[in-house]
Design an enzyme around this catalytic site. Structure first.
Site, short mmCIF file in Angstrom:
data_model
loop_
_atom_site.label_atom_id
_atom_site.label_comp_id
_atom_site.label_asym_id
_atom_site.label_seq_id
_atom_site.Cartn_x
_atom_site.Cartn_y
_atom_site.Cartn_z
N PRO A 9 0.79 -1.22 0.00
CA PRO A 9 0.00 0.00 0.00
C PRO A 9 0.82 1.28 0.00
O PRO A 9 1.83 1.39 0.69
CB PRO A 9 -0.83 -0.10 1.29
N ASN A 10 0.34 2.21 -0.81
CA ASN A 10 0.86 3.58 -0.94
C ASN A 10 2.17 3.66 -1.73
O ASN A 10 2.64 4.77 -2.03
CB ASN A 10 1.03 4.25 0.43
N ARG A 17 5.60 12.22 -2.66
CA ARG A 17 5.65 12.76 -1.29
C ARG A 17 6.76 12.07 -0.49
O ARG A 17 7.19 10.98 -0.86
CB ARG A 17 4.31 12.53 -0.58
N TYR A 22 11.68 8.13 1.28
CA TYR A 22 11.50 7.05 0.31
C TYR A 22 12.15 7.32 -1.05
O TYR A 22 12.03 6.51 -1.96
CB TYR A 22 10.00 6.77 0.12
N ASN A 74 7.87 -5.81 -0.96
CA ASN A 74 7.86 -4.71 0.00
C ASN A 74 6.41 -4.59 0.47
O ASN A 74 5.58 -4.00 -0.23
CB ASN A 74 8.33 -3.41 -0.64
N ALA A 77 3.15 -0.86 4.81
CA ALA A 77 2.61 -0.82 6.17
C ALA A 77 2.14 -2.20 6.65
O ALA A 77 2.11 -2.46 7.87
CB ALA A 77 1.47 0.17 6.25
N HIS A 100 12.71 -3.17 2.13
CA HIS A 100 12.20 -1.86 2.54
C HIS A 100 13.13 -0.78 2.04
O HIS A 100 14.36 -0.93 2.14
CB HIS A 100 12.08 -1.76 4.06
N ARG A 107 13.64 3.59 12.66
CA ARG A 107 12.49 4.50 12.66
C ARG A 107 11.63 4.27 13.93
O ARG A 107 12.14 3.85 14.95
CB ARG A 107 11.70 4.31 11.36
O1 CA2 Z 1 10.63 1.65 3.86
C1 CA2 Z 1 9.76 1.01 3.27
O2 CA2 Z 1 9.91 0.56 2.13
C2 CA2 Z 1 8.39 0.79 3.94
O3 CA2 Z 1 7.94 -0.52 3.61
C3 CA2 Z 1 7.47 1.83 3.35
C4 CA2 Z 1 6.08 1.87 4.01
C5 CA2 Z 1 6.21 1.93 5.52
O4 CA2 Z 1 4.93 1.82 6.11
C6 CA2 Z 1 7.10 0.83 6.07
O5 CA2 Z 1 7.21 0.99 7.46
C7 CA2 Z 1 8.48 0.90 5.44
C8 CA2 Z 1 5.28 3.09 3.55
C9 CA2 Z 1 5.13 3.24 2.09
C10 CA2 Z 1 4.42 4.53 1.82
O6 CA2 Z 1 4.96 5.10 0.67
C11 CA2 Z 1 4.68 6.40 0.40
C12 CA2 Z 1 5.25 6.90 -0.74
C13 CA2 Z 1 5.04 8.21 -1.07
C14 CA2 Z 1 4.24 9.02 -0.29
C15 CA2 Z 1 3.68 8.51 0.85
C16 CA2 Z 1 3.90 7.19 1.20
#
Ligand code: CA2
Length: 143
Positions: A9-10, A17, A22, A74, A77, A100, A107
């Site tokens: 997700p996301n 963003r 990221y 990956n 969340a 990840h 974090r």
């Molecule tokens: O570090 C990673 O790859 C994560 O899997 C990314 C997840 C986070 O919840 C994990 O703890 C670590 C979040 C991905 C959200 O990606 C976004 C990308 C752009 C804007 C907002 C969120």
């Protein structure tokens, strides 16, 4: 060698963003660079990409991956919550690497817990988009 690359997700929002966490590449760029990397390894590696914001869709995709030689995932969340995805990885019996972009161990405390890791051959965390290439190498070398 057939590898399934799953993003949770996301991650479809990458590049738009939070670039300080990221990176500034889109998911499409990351996927294209992984394709190029696989091509350069010159080992007839086939990649399939899948992204979903829905836990059940990710479970369905993992269950359908019996014919793949490896999975790179990956779970985003869902890493920190999903017994369902962890169980699907265990059930399908396909070597899986967890990736990840950020270093989840550096974090918030809730990100330090992965429900997924124990069902994977390895976890790569904190190497940004390069993590996907390291995961592919890991699967390739362990074939
Ligand atoms: O570090 C990673 O790859 C994560 O899997 C990314 C997840 C986070 O919840 C994990 O703890 C670590 C979040 C991905 C959200 O990606 C976004 C990308 C752009 C804007 C907002 C969120």
């Amino acid at each position: 060698m057939k590898i399934l690359v799953i993003n949770g997700p996301n991650l479809n929002l990458l590049g738009s963003r939070e670039p300080e966490i990221y990176g500034s590449d889109t998911l499409k760029t990351i996927e294209d660079e992984l394709l190029e990397f696989a091509r350069n390894l010159n080992q007839n590696i086939k990649l399939e990409f899948f992204q979903s914001n829905h836990e059940g869709c990710i479970v369905d995709k993992i269950q359908s991956a019996k014919d793949f030689d490896g999975i790179i995932i990956n779970p985003a969340a869902y890493t920190h919550t999903s017994v369902a995805i962890a169980d699907a990885i265990k059930a399908v019996k396909v070597k899986t690497v967890e990736v990840h972009l950020s270093n989840i161990n550096a974090r918030e405390d809730f990100r330090k817990v992965s429900y997924i890791s124990s069902n994977c051959i390895g976890t790569i965390t904190g190497f940004s988009k390069i993590g996907y290439k390291l995961a592919l190498l890991g699967l390739f070398e362990s074939k």
